[in-house]
Structures are given as structure tokens and as C-alpha cells.
Design a protein around this motif. Structure first.
Motif, PDB file in Angstrom:
ATOM      1  N   GLY A   1      -9.243   5.874  -7.615  1.00 51.35           N
ATOM      2  CA  GLY A   1      -9.802   5.296  -8.846  1.00 51.35           C
ATOM      3  C   GLY A   1      -8.909   5.489 -10.067  1.00 51.35           C
ATOM      4  N   ILE A   2      -7.610   5.711  -9.833  1.00 48.55           N
ATOM      5  CA  ILE A   2      -6.711   5.923 -10.985  1.00 48.55           C
ATOM      6  C   ILE A   2      -6.356   4.574 -11.623  1.00 48.55           C
ATOM      7  N   VAL A   3      -6.143   3.579 -10.767  1.00 51.43           N
ATOM      8  CA  VAL A   3      -5.747   2.264 -11.277  1.00 51.43           C
ATOM      9  C   VAL A   3      -6.657   1.199 -10.652  1.00 51.43           C
ATOM     10  N   ASN A   4      -7.054   0.234 -11.453  1.00 52.32           N
ATOM     11  CA  ASN A   4      -7.818  -0.923 -10.969  1.00 52.32           C
ATOM     12  C   ASN A   4      -7.028  -1.587  -9.836  1.00 52.32           C
ATOM     13  N   GLU A   5      -7.711  -2.054  -8.790  1.00 54.30           N
ATOM     14  CA  GLU A   5      -7.006  -2.519  -7.588  1.00 54.30           C
ATOM     15  C   GLU A   5      -6.052  -3.691  -7.858  1.00 54.30           C
ATOM     16  N   TRP A   6      -6.449  -4.601  -8.733  1.00 52.29           N
ATOM     17  CA  TRP A   6      -5.568  -5.732  -9.023  1.00 52.29           C
ATOM     18  C   TRP A   6      -4.330  -5.281  -9.787  1.00 52.29           C
ATOM     19  N   VAL A   7      -4.561  -4.387 -10.751  1.00 46.27           N
ATOM     20  CA  VAL A   7      -3.420  -3.893 -11.544  1.00 46.27           C
ATOM     21  C   VAL A   7      -2.485  -3.106 -10.618  1.00 46.27           C
ATOM     22  N   ALA A   8      -3.059  -2.275  -9.738  1.00 43.04           N
ATOM     23  CA  ALA A   8      -2.254  -1.461  -8.821  1.00 43.04           C
ATOM     24  C   ALA A   8      -1.411  -2.347  -7.901  1.00 43.04           C
ATOM     25  N   TYR A   9      -1.997  -3.440  -7.448  1.00 43.51           N
ATOM     26  CA  TYR A   9      -1.279  -4.381  -6.581  1.00 43.51           C
ATOM     27  C   TYR A   9      -0.005  -4.859  -7.288  1.00 43.51           C
ATOM     28  N   TYR A  10      -0.180  -5.249  -8.564  1.00 42.31           N
ATOM     29  CA  TYR A  10       0.988  -5.749  -9.294  1.00 42.31           C
ATOM     30  C   TYR A  10       1.959  -4.635  -9.686  1.00 42.31           C
ATOM     31  N   LEU A  11       1.458  -3.414  -9.862  1.00 43.02           N
ATOM     32  CA  LEU A  11       2.392  -2.304 -10.124  1.00 43.02           C
ATOM     33  C   LEU A  11       3.291  -2.122  -8.899  1.00 43.02           C
TER      34      LEU A  11
ATOM     35  N   GLU B   1       0.797  -1.231   0.000  1.00 45.06           N
ATOM     36  CA  GLU B   1       0.000   0.000   0.000  1.00 45.06           C
ATOM     37  C   GLU B   1       0.834   1.289   0.000  1.00 45.06           C
ATOM     38  N   ASN B   2       2.035   1.235   0.621  1.00 46.67           N
ATOM     39  CA  ASN B   2       2.832   2.469   0.696  1.00 46.67           C
ATOM     40  C   ASN B   2       3.868   2.605  -0.418  1.00 46.67           C
ATOM     41  N   VAL B   3       3.868   1.669  -1.335  1.00 51.59           N
ATOM     42  CA  VAL B   3       4.844   1.772  -2.431  1.00 51.59           C
ATOM     43  C   VAL B   3       4.442   2.953  -3.316  1.00 51.59           C
ATOM     44  N   GLU B   4       5.412   3.839  -3.558  1.00 50.73           N
ATOM     45  CA  GLU B   4       5.129   5.045  -4.346  1.00 50.73           C
ATOM     46  C   GLU B   4       5.234   4.750  -5.840  1.00 50.73           C
TER      47      GLU B   4
ATOM     48  N   LYS C   1      -2.007   2.602  -2.462  1.00 52.66           N
ATOM     49  CA  LYS C   1      -3.292   2.772  -1.779  1.00 52.66           C
ATOM     50  C   LYS C   1      -4.038   3.984  -2.348  1.00 52.66           C
ATOM     51  N   GLU C   2      -3.297   5.091  -2.523  1.00 50.84           N
ATOM     52  CA  GLU C   2      -3.948   6.304  -3.060  1.00 50.84           C
ATOM     53  C   GLU C   2      -4.438   6.074  -4.497  1.00 50.84           C
ATOM     54  N   ALA C   3      -3.604   5.395  -5.285  1.00 50.76           N
ATOM     55  CA  ALA C   3      -3.986   5.161  -6.686  1.00 50.76           C
ATOM     56  C   ALA C   3      -5.278   4.348  -6.769  1.00 50.76           C
TER      57      ALA C   3
END
Ligand code: GAP
Length: 573
Positions: free
Chosen positions: A266-276, A235-238, A260-262
Motif C-alpha cells: 500500500g505504499i504506491v497506488n497500483e496504477w502509479v506503481a505500474y508507471y514507476l 512486478e520485479n522492477v526494484e 509488486k511489494e510497493a
């Protein structure tokens, strides 16, 4: 002055990282061989990827064939949609990728998102010419070119096959077996590291656009209604994000946000954000420079035919942003297609059991074949099927007048009395769910290339220019080089003995006793070896014995006791 791309190409050849394959026969564009240093670097990157994305996340790895037969690619959409835009010069017959021609000669970025007609218009508007002979391409047609390599399977004309253009299809087609292996429980992830092939129109930049390359892919099968990623892990990865709306503004305006912010914004889909988030941490670990790195969202027209959202990891090299990985939300596209085309839809879904069985009302439709049979003969069962489908969609048609169905261009009016519709109660214990797929997909060659470019430095040491690769020890082809100062008076034997000992301990070690010591250090600096151990005359003069340990980046040397060498090296690595 050489640019970074040229320097990396030169270093690649000279030091055995990568080079044009089959050079003795003039080579063929788009095929590169990894030399000993490059193969080791690539293997280390693959192992590190495996540790992070496969073992590290509890996923399992498979190896599927690289040749697959035609139905696979009819289903996946690659036969119809896996095209690039090509333009052929009528004068010299050189083929160019039409969107790249536009990007290279205008201010337009991401021209891949345009249609062939739009690209044709831009070529005309900017009066673009053939990059090879300079002939005008203004009135030349831009066409779609399918990137798959075709082959025959078996003798004679055999069966048509294709070299896979992505490792992913090897995972999707095996879904029926893989879901059994996962005991029908979602979510589960399958990874694969292997070759993919694309008949690129204009291969370029060494490892960046080649016709045979290695992908490291993860297909994470999830229940879209229930499964959530463990965002707390990252969650805290920038993240440095370049979403579509920012790409439409002038200049490069980024969004800086934590995972977490992304997600929350609503900037990134939660699954995609997790892998980013996981990918960002991994890139840092293996030495991609975060000052030259971003995640860019695909424009809607740029997305692959299967993706509903996609972000690329991009590395800046010589002023160009190079896509090194893609993170796509593929939805249920692939499994639905393979289910339909293979006529085994249930095999490509997962039965999801309810906590409690549910009672549902089912509509049972029966067509009286004793009436239809004599009247319509061999067409009766097809007509019955059509009636059932029509009534299923709109039950009221069975109550009013005749039911009209069409077959082979003819209309048939069927008396509604021949159809009975009953409602029945049924216990339902669960339902079939077609899993959605989240796909992080990495180009291994492009990762190798980005790491080489981002770790390449030049400095001055002892009045001489030095080239070095500041590779992370996790991926460096060699961790420790061991040298004797001279190969005489027992120094060589001692150095060999130390090299053996370090190898037995588990370090990757190179022994080198040729040429002067300064040159040997330079050679190791150029291939990114983090530490060099030198046995010199002082080694035997001291009790206990000592050697020097030289650090690549600072070139500082320290004397270390031989008996404590392993610990000293681990601490430095
Ligand atoms: N399964 C999804 C997929 O294949 P892609 O964006 O087409 O997605 C994934 O490819 C990655 O493979 C890219 O991000 C890139 O790193 C690498 N790649 C694609 N085409 C390549 C080529 N011609 N040469 C080298 N690497 C390539």
C-alpha cells in the motif's frame, strides 16, 4: 573548481548541446536553444520515450495547439491555482521565488508546500535578504504569481488566450473526439510530446527551470472500478522510494521495494506503481544513473490542484535532487471540470454498457404548472426547477406541508399538492462513467540535462586529461564517427565511402578529417560518440581491407575487416 553544473553549461556551449538563446541581443532569461548535438540528443530521447510509453504500451499520440483560449484554463483550474510565491525587493525591484529563497538559505526542503503567510514568517524569522542587492526582505509581502503567459487571439483585443502550461490540457479538451476514436472503450491512453510554457519567476540552471520547455505526457483514461494495470509486466522492477512518512523522519531514509511489494504494502497506488516500474526501466535504458535516482512522493500541500497522489522521479545533480518527471493520479478532476464548464458533461464521460440490462426504480417528479404559472408568472419555471431538485434530494418534503424554495433572495411556500411523485420501473442498459486519469509527465529538457550530468566523466588518457560523455548508443547524437588518419593518398576517399555505406545502413554517422587524429577522438568523446572508425595506411596494406574501431569508454582499438564492419559495429553498440 568548477562544479558539474558549470561543466555541463560550458560543454553545452562549446560543443553545441544547449546555450542561452538570442545571446547577440543579450538573451532573455529562461529561454535556451538546443544546438546540433543537443537537438539530436533530445530527439533521440523523445523517440525512445515514444517507443516505450506510446507505441510500446499501445497508446496513441496526438498534437494539439500550444495556445488555448481562456475557458479551457478557467475549467482546468490553472487561472485560479497555477501560482508560485513571489517576493519583490523594494530596493532593487528584483523578483525572487519566495519558497526557493527559503530553501536556499535554511535547512527547509520542499518549502513549496507552505502558504505565502508561512513563507513570509520564515523570511522574517531567518532575516533573509534579496539575493541581488542584499536588502532585507523581512517585512516584504509574499504574493501569488500566476505562471501562465497571456496573449490575444485575433486582431484588436480579440479573445484572451494562454500558452499552455502543460501539454495535458490539449488532450483533456479533445476527450469527446478521442473517446469516439477509441470506440467508447476504456481504458485507452493518449500521449503528446510538445512545448509547454511557464512564466517562471526565477529561471535557473540551464535547462532545469526555463520558461519554454518540452513535455512528454501520457494521459491514461481508465474505469476506476474495473481497469487494472498489468503489474506482472514490471512486478520485479526494484524501486527506490521516498514516501511522505520517510520524509518526515530525520535523514534520507528510503524504502527499497519491487513494484509488486510497493503495491501490496500500500505504499504506491497500483496504477502509479505500474508507471514507476516502466519509467525506471526506461531511465536505465537511456542512461540515467540509478545511484543518483529516486522516486519521491509529494507532500499533501505540495500536490498540484488536480492530483490526489503524486510521485516525482528525481535525479541527483551537484547535491540537488531535481524533479525530472511526475506521476500523478488525477482522478476524474479534469474531465469533470471540462464537462461542467463546457456544458457537455456527457461528452466528457463514457457510456458503460452492463452485461445484462438492469431494472431500476426511478422517481418521476411533476410540478403542476397550471397552478404555478398564474401564481408566479415569469418566475414559475425557475421555482418549478428548484422544487424538483429539492424533492429529488428528499422525496419526503412532497408529503409534508408546504415546500419552501428560495429565489432571488425571496422565500416561496408552495403547496405540496402541486407536486406529484411517482415511482416507475425502468430498464437500464448501462451508465455514464467519468474516466479517471493516470498521468506520467516527463520534462524532456530535464531528462537531457540529467543524462548529460550523469554521463559526464573525466579521466586521463595518454597522460592528458580527457572529458567524455558515456552516453548510451540509443540516445547518443552520433553512433559512429569515421575518420581518415590523413586526408591524402586515398585515405579520405575511402573514409568517405565507408561513412556513406554506414549511413545507408542506418547508423547515425559523422565524418571528420580536420585536425590531428587525437583531437578528433577527443571531440567525439566529448559529444558521447560510442565508436570511431579510422582508415589508415594499414587499411590498404591488408587483404581484405581493415580499419580500426575505437571504443569511447575504454579507448581500446581493434582492427576489423571493412566487409564485416556493420556487424562489428552493431555488436559493439
Ligand atoms: N501535466 C502535469 C505537469 O505538468 P509538472 O510536474 O508541473 O506536471 C511535469 O511538470 C514535468 O515538466 C516536470 O517533472 C519537469 O520535468 C518538467 N517541467 C516543469 N516545469 C518546468 C520548467 N519550468 N522548466 C523545465 N522543465 C519543467
Amino acid at each position: 573548481m568548477e562544479n558539474l553544473t558549470q561543466k555541463i553549461a560550458e560543454l553545452g556551449k562549446r560543443r553545441g548541446f544547449f546555450f542561452q538563446s538570442s545571446e547577440a541581443y543579450g538573451g532573455v532569461s529562461g529561454f535556451q536553444t538546443y544546438g546540433p548535438e543537443g537537438a539530436e540528443l533530445k530527439r533521440n530521447i523523445e523517440d525512445s520515450w515514444r517507443n516505450t510509453f506510446s507505441r510500446g504500451l499501445g497508446h496513441r499520440e496526438i498534437q494539439a495547439p500550444t495556445i488555448m483560449h481562456e475557458p479551457v484554463f478557467q475549467a482546468s483550474g490553472h487561472l485560479d491555482g497555477f501560482d508560485d510565491m513571489i517576493i519583490e525587493c523594494p530596493e532593487c525591484e528584483t523578483s525572487s521565488r519566495a519558497d526557493h529563497l527559503v530553501e536556499d538559505n535554511t535547512d527547509i526542503n520542499e518549502a513549496e508546500a507552505f502558504s505565502p503567510e508561512q513563507i513570509e514568517g520564515l523570511i522574517k524569522e531567518h532575516d533573509l535578504v534579496c539575493p541581488d542587492c542584499g536588502n532585507s526582505l523581512s517585512d516584504v509581502e509574499v504574493e501569488d504569481f500566476n505562471l501562465m503567459f497571456e496573449t490575444n487571439i485575433g486582431p484588436g483585443s480579440g479573445q484572451k488566450g494562454y500558452l499552455r502550461p502543460e501539454t495535458a490540457q490539449g488532450i483533456f479538451v479533445e476527450f469527446p473526439r478521442l473517446k469516439q476514436y477509441a470506440r467508447n472503450q476504456l481504458p485507452f491512453g493518449i500521449t503528446q510530446i510538445g512545448k509547454a510554457y511557464r512564466n517562471e519567476i526565477s529561471p535557473r540552471k540551464g535547462l532545469v527551470r526555463v520558461r519554454e520547455f518540452t513535455q512528454a505526457e501520457l494521459e491514461h483514461f481508465i474505469d476506476p472500478d474495473e481497469d487494472k494495470p498489468d503489474i506482472s509486466r514490471v512486478e520485479n522492477v526494484e524501486l527506490l522510494l521516498y514516501p511522505v512518512n520517510k520524509q518526515e523522519e530525520n535523514g534520507e531514509n528510503y524504502v527499497e521495494a519491487s513494484v509488486k511489494e510497493a503495491v501490496n504494502e500500500g505504499i504506491v497506488n497500483e496504477w502509479v506503481a505500474y508507471y514507476l516500474g516502466i519509467a525506471k526501466e526506461w531511465y536505465v535504458e537511456i542512461g540515467v544513473d540509478m545511484e543518483r535516482f529516486r522516486f519521491r512522493q509529494h507532500q499533501p500541500d505540495e500536490r498540484a490542484h488536480y492530483a490526489s497522489d503524486c510521485w516525482d522521479a528525481e535525479a541527483l545533480i551537484d547535491g540537488d535532487w531535481i524533479e525530472i518527471a511526475g506521476f500523478a493520479y488525477r482522478g476524474c478532476y479534469d474531465l469533470t471540470k471540462h464537462g461542467k464548464h463546457s456544458d457537455s458533461e456527457r461528452e466528457f464521460s463514457v457510456f458503460k454498457e452492463y452485461d445484462e440490462p438492469e431494472t431500476v426504480e426511478k422517481t418521476k417528479i411533476e410540478v403542476d404548472m397550471s397552478v404555478l404559472g398564474p401564481e408566479f408568472g415569469d418566475k414559475a419555471s425557475e421555482i418549478a426547477e428548484k422544487i424538483e431538485r429539492k424533492v429529488e434530494l428528499a422525496p419526503e418534503v412532497a408529503e409534508e406541508g408546504p415546500i419552501f424554495v428560495h429565489l432571488d433572495g425571496e422565500e416561496y411556500a408552495i403547496d405540496s399538492d402541486t407536486v406529484s411523485v411517482k415511482k416507475e420501473k425502468e430498464k437500464k442498459t448501462g451508465e455514464e462513467v467519468v474516466p479517471h486519469v493516470v498521468e506520467p509527465s516527463f520534462g524532456v529538457g530535464r531528462t537531457v540535462y540529467a543524462i548529460l550530468a550523469h554521463s559526464y566523466y573525466e579521466d586521463i588518457v595518454d597522460g592528458e586529461e580527457r572529458r567524455l560523455l558515456r552516453l548510451e548508443s540509443e540516445v547518443a547524437p552520433t553512433e559512429v564517427a569515421v575518420f581518415p588518419l590523413m586526408n591524402k593518398e586515398g585515405l579520405g576517399e575511402k573514409a568517405r565511402e565507408i561513412a556513406e555505406r554506414l549511413r545507408d545502413y542506418g547508423f547515425s554517422v559523422k565524418y571528420d578529417d580536420s585536425g590531428n587524429i587525437g583531437k578528433r577522438y577527443r571531440r567525439q568523446d566529448e559529444v558521447g560518440t560510442p565508436l570511431c572508425v579510422t582508415v589508415d595506411y594499414e587499411t590498404f596494406e591488408q587483404e581484405p581491407e581493415t580499419v580500426t574501431v575505437r571504443e569511447r569508454d575504454s579507448t581500446e582499438q581493434e582492427r576489423v575487416r571493412v566487409e564485416e564492419l556493420e556487424e562489428a559495429l552493431i555488436a559493439r553498440l
